[in-house]
Design a protein around this motif. Structure first.
Motif, short mmCIF file in Angstrom:
data_model
loop_
_atom_site.label_atom_id
_atom_site.label_comp_id
_atom_site.label_asym_id
_atom_site.label_seq_id
_atom_site.Cartn_x
_atom_site.Cartn_y
_atom_site.Cartn_z
N VAL A 1 0.89 -1.33 -0.09
CA VAL A 1 -0.09 0.08 0.12
C VAL A 1 0.79 1.29 0.06
O VAL A 1 1.91 1.20 0.91
N ALA B 1 -5.50 5.10 0.48
CA ALA B 1 -4.47 3.94 0.44
C ALA B 1 -4.56 3.44 -1.07
O ALA B 1 -5.57 3.05 -1.50
N THR C 1 -3.00 0.56 -3.82
CA THR C 1 -2.20 -0.63 -3.77
C THR C 1 -1.51 -0.79 -4.93
O THR C 1 -1.94 -0.54 -6.04
N VAL D 1 -4.99 -5.75 2.22
CA VAL D 1 -4.61 -4.32 2.06
C VAL D 1 -5.25 -3.47 2.97
O VAL D 1 -4.60 -2.45 3.55
N GLN E 1 -2.90 -3.56 6.10
CA GLN E 1 -1.72 -2.46 5.72
C GLN E 1 -2.12 -1.00 5.93
O GLN E 1 -1.46 -0.39 6.44
N ALA E 2 -3.16 -0.59 5.26
CA ALA E 2 -3.76 0.80 5.45
C ALA E 2 -3.99 1.23 6.80
O ALA E 2 -3.74 2.34 7.40
N LEU F 1 -9.92 4.12 1.63
CA LEU F 1 -9.64 2.81 0.89
C LEU F 1 -10.67 2.50 -0.20
O LEU F 1 -12.09 2.45 0.20
#
Length: 827
Positions: A566, A584, A586, A618, A621-622, A640
């Motif tokens: 990300v 965010a 990807t 994802v 990670q965000a 996101l």
């Protein structure tokens, strides 16, 4: 037997009787009154002839002929009696013998013919004996040397046999229609042996008579023994010959072709039973089938009702099926001189009929297997709904066409537009009717234009154009075929217009069948996107990316191995320049291809079953980046993008809240950006997911606002918190009044609904200033920062701008204090 043959036989009989009568007319006037002893000798001589005529052996030469041992009696009589008495005794013996021994199938005409033949042969023998120098008297006694008698017997035997064989062979040839050579060859060895034995008996009898004439009484016993011996041999030979012929005939029936079996059976029955004709009739077919044969071969094969009249049929055998039902009948036309079949022949007919029945059933079973095999082969190459060729048949035809060198080869792929609406509105039954009608029209039009149509599946058809005079004619030929779809189709009481999109590709050197199909498919989808009827394939317009196929196979490894990372692009307040959130974004860090953008792999992820695992990774990670910023004292939110496919997953809200809880973050710090698609706000499942997330405190944003077809309706139906103005409007604000109006209207809409409005793609200070002036409060773009990892963004926030911690751009309010109104309640 024809009338002509009957007349010839009667003429022959008349000639034989006339000749025999002439001989007797010569002999009778020359007779004298015998003494008692001479009368006894005459009686014994006549009895000798009676026994010789009675001891006859049957031989079949397409009709039954009986050969007898009369020649030995005639020879003895010829050497012991004067010629006139010899002829009278032979005639008397023949008359008595024919009267006493009546054979099956005998008649007066036949008796007269055969009796006249013996008398005529006896006259020849007596004449030959006299010519050899033997002149006997009733008194008896040797009047010549024994060598003279031996020569006389030999010459007399030859004369008797020559006359008898000539008359009998001529008679049989007339009755059976066979040649003299065929008749003379039949059982020639037995007849020769019989005649030699008769000559031997005659020699022995003559020797005895020369000693004492009364020993003539012993000769009938010798004739009887000879008869029994040769009857036994004939019986053995007949049995062996019959079974050999039956075995050969039944072996010949072991065929798999029904016509061949019937023809072989009819011809075999003629030879096996010495019949004039044989016919096989099948009753269990419509119309009944009849096969007839004679000695020359098959003379008729066709319907029974149209067959010419047969020869008189005198024997038959029903052909029964395995279930006891009658399959047909085998009938025989035996010669006119034969009355039915004997016991052995009846057994042979039963065995032959059983073998024929089995052969007929086997041939039919084989024909059914062949028909079933061929039907399966046809079904494997035919579409079951339309009856057109299927993909397999098309590829085979394509391979055959590529081997030929005549003209240009092209393939067109045709897909019906909006066919799903027919199925959804009218049902699949009417959809199938539409496909059948389209298939019939395309098939007829293709035949008229020298093409081949196949259905590949669903509503997709293929047209193979062969032997085109030039490549340029391919698209014109395809258009002529597609013109057949212009007329509406009547379905469910309404007229349905059929529209189709087609792509056409030319076969060239090195282009495989699969590649040709792919190219036509690419052109067909280009036609659909362009809204035109037909498009020809152009290599320059082929956007197919084979790399996506390999990426799909590597997706599982990438998700499990953390190859998706990300990057964060900050979102700032336009007036103060301070960061308020980060989106965010990807990226796929592929080990071979480097960094891949979402447009290269996102459709693959959305079509796979790994979307849930990908989204969870994802999101994790965000949220980890967000927690890092908040731990450093920056009160930011993280945005996101969410795939529309995730919104159809009932477990999606629980997964989001679980990840928020794991990071100890407030749900209000997460903004889920929704793409403006038809699925958003129109599906009940999506509504439940969005309502569940909103109720939990998660904020929702509508991404790329203004680019869809129903922006306002989506805003009214979906409970979002933010609107994001698409970058295309931001970029055109200074040059396009329409773009500026769109931005202003979006800002006003957000203000009236109490929604935050974020402008995307802010690249320049002028764009920032213009957005701020129309009231847009937030923006993101390269002006404020490019996508970076969480740590780099944290460093930028700590560094700040103009000494303001958390600022990423200079404030537009110089010399004033700006108070950020985050999460402002609705007006």
């Amino acid at each position: 037997m024809s009338r002509g043959e009957t007349g010839q036989l009667r003429l022959l009989t008349g000639l034989v009787l006339l000749s025999a009568g002439g001989c007797l007319a010569w002999a009778v006037p020359r007779l004298s009154v015998p003494s008692p002893s001479e009368a006894f000798v005459l009686v014994i001589a006549a009895a000798l002839v009676v026994v010789g005529v009675g001891c006859s052996a049957p031989v079949r030469i397409r009709t039954q002929i009986r050969f007898n041992a009369a020649s030995s009696a005639v020879l003895v009589v010829a050497v012991v009696l004067p010629p006139q008495w010899a002829l009278v005794c032979v005639a008397a013996g023949v008359a008595v013998g024919r009267g006493v021994v009546r054979h099956r199938g005998g008649s007066l005409h036949k008796a007269l013919h055969n009796g006249g033949t013996v008398v005529l042969a006896a006259a020849a023998a007596t004449g030959a004996v006299s010519a050899a120098g033997v002149h006997p008297t009733l008194a008896g006694g040797a009047v010549a040397p024994w060598t003279t008698y031996l020569l006389a017997l030999l010459v007399g035997a030859v004369a008797f046999v020559v006359v008898e064989e000539a008359v009998i062979a001529t008679t049989v040839a007339l009755v059976t229609g066979r040649s003299m050579q065929q008749v003379l060859r039949t059982d020639a060895d037995i007849r020769l042996a019989l005649n030699l034995a008769c000559l031997a008996i005659a020699v022995a009898a003559t020797a005895l008579v020369m000693l004492d004439l009364r020993l003539l009484v012993a000769i009938p016993l010798a004739q009887l023994v000879l008869y029994l011996v040769y009857m036994h041999r004939l019986h053995l030979r007949a049995e062996r010959s019959t079974w050999e012929q039956l075995a050969a005939a039944t072996d010949a029936l072991n065929g798999v072709d029904l016509t061949g079996v019937l023809h072989t059976a009819a011809r075999g029955a003629v030879g096996l039973f010495n019949a004039r004709q044989a016919q096989v009739e099948l009753w269990d077919v419509e119309p009944c089938r009849l096969v007839r044969a004679d000695a020359d071969g098959v003379v008729y094969d066709g319907p029974s009702g149209a067959a010419p009249p047969p020869a008189p049929l005198t024997a038959s055998r029903f052909l029964g099926g395995r279930d006891g039902s009658a399959v047909g009948v085998l009938r025989l036309a035996l010669p006119a001189t034969t009355v039915g079949l004997d016991g052995r022949e009846e057994s042979t007919l039963r065995a032959y009929g059983a073998s024929l029945t089995t052969a007929i059933l086997n041939a039919r079973a084989y024909a059914e297997l062949i028909a079933e095999r061929d039907q399966h082969a046809r079904d494997a190459r035919r579409d079951p709904l339309t009856g057109l060729a299927n993909r397999r048949a098309l590829l085979d035809r394509l391979a055959e066409a590529r081997e030929s060198t005549g003209g240009t080869l092209a393939l067109a792929l045709v897909d019906l537009n909006r066919f799903k609406e027919v199925n959804d509105t009218l049902g699949h039954a009417f959809g199938d009717k539409l496909l059948v009608e389209v298939g019939e029209r395309l098939g007829a039009a293709a035949t008229d234009n020298g093409a081949v149509v196949a259905r590949l599946g669903g509503d997709e058809f293929a047209i193979l154009l062969e032997h085109l005079p030039a490549p340029a004619t391919a698209i014109h030929r395809a258009r002529r075929i597609l013109d057949c779809l212009r007329e509406p189709v009547a379905l469910a009481g309404m007229q349905v217009t059929v529209q189709a999109s087609a792509g056409i590709a030319l076969a060239g050197p090195g282009v495989s069948a699969g590649e040709l199909l792919r190219r036509a498919d690419v052109a067909m989808y280009q036609a659909k996107r362009a809204g035109v009827a037909i498009v020809d394939y152009q290599h320059g317009r082929d956007t197919a990316d084979h790399r996506q196929l390999s990426l799909g196979g590597e997706l599982a490894r990438a998700v499990a191995g953390g190859e998706f990372t990300v990057r964060f692009q900050p979102i700032v307040e336009l007036g103060s320049g301070e960061a308020i959130a980060a989106e965010a974004l990807t990226r796929w860090h592929h080990p071979r291809h480097g960094v891949l953008l979402p447009k290269q792999w996102l459709p693959i992820v959305e079509r796979s079953d790994l979307l849930g695992a990908f989204t969870a990774g994802v999101l994790r990670q965000a949220l980890a980046g967000l927690r890092e910023w908040r731990a450093a004292g920056f009160d930011l939110a993280v945005a996101l993008n969410v795939s529309p496919h995730s919104l159809l997953d009932p477990a999606f809200p629980a997964m989001v809240l679980e990840e928020l809880g794991a990071q100890r973050l407030d749900p209000g710090s997460l903004v889920l950006e929704l793409a403006e698609t038809a699925s958003v706000g129109q599906l009940q499942a999506v509504d439940r997911v969005l309502n569940s997330l909103r109720a939990a405190g998660v904020r929702l944003a509508l991404d790329d606002f203004g680019t869809g077809h129903s922006s306002l309706s989506v805003v009214s139906e979906v409970p979002v918190h933010e609107l994001k103005i698409d970058r295309t409007f931001v970029a055109a604000m200074r040059t396009s009044a329409q773009a500026a109006a769109a931005v202003r209207s979006t800002v006003e809409l957000g203000r009236s609904l109490g929604l935050t409005v974020v402008a995307e793609g802010v690249e320049t200070a002028d764009q920032r200033q213009a957005l701020w002036e129309v009231g847009c409060t937030a923006g993101q773009g390269h002006l404020f920062g490019r996508p970076v990892d969480a740590a780099e963004l944290l460093d930028a926030l700590r560094a700040g701008v103009d000494g303001v911690r958390g600022a990423l751009a200079a404030s537009l309010h110089r010399g004033a204090t700006v108070i950020a109104l985050r999460h402002r309640p609705p007006a």
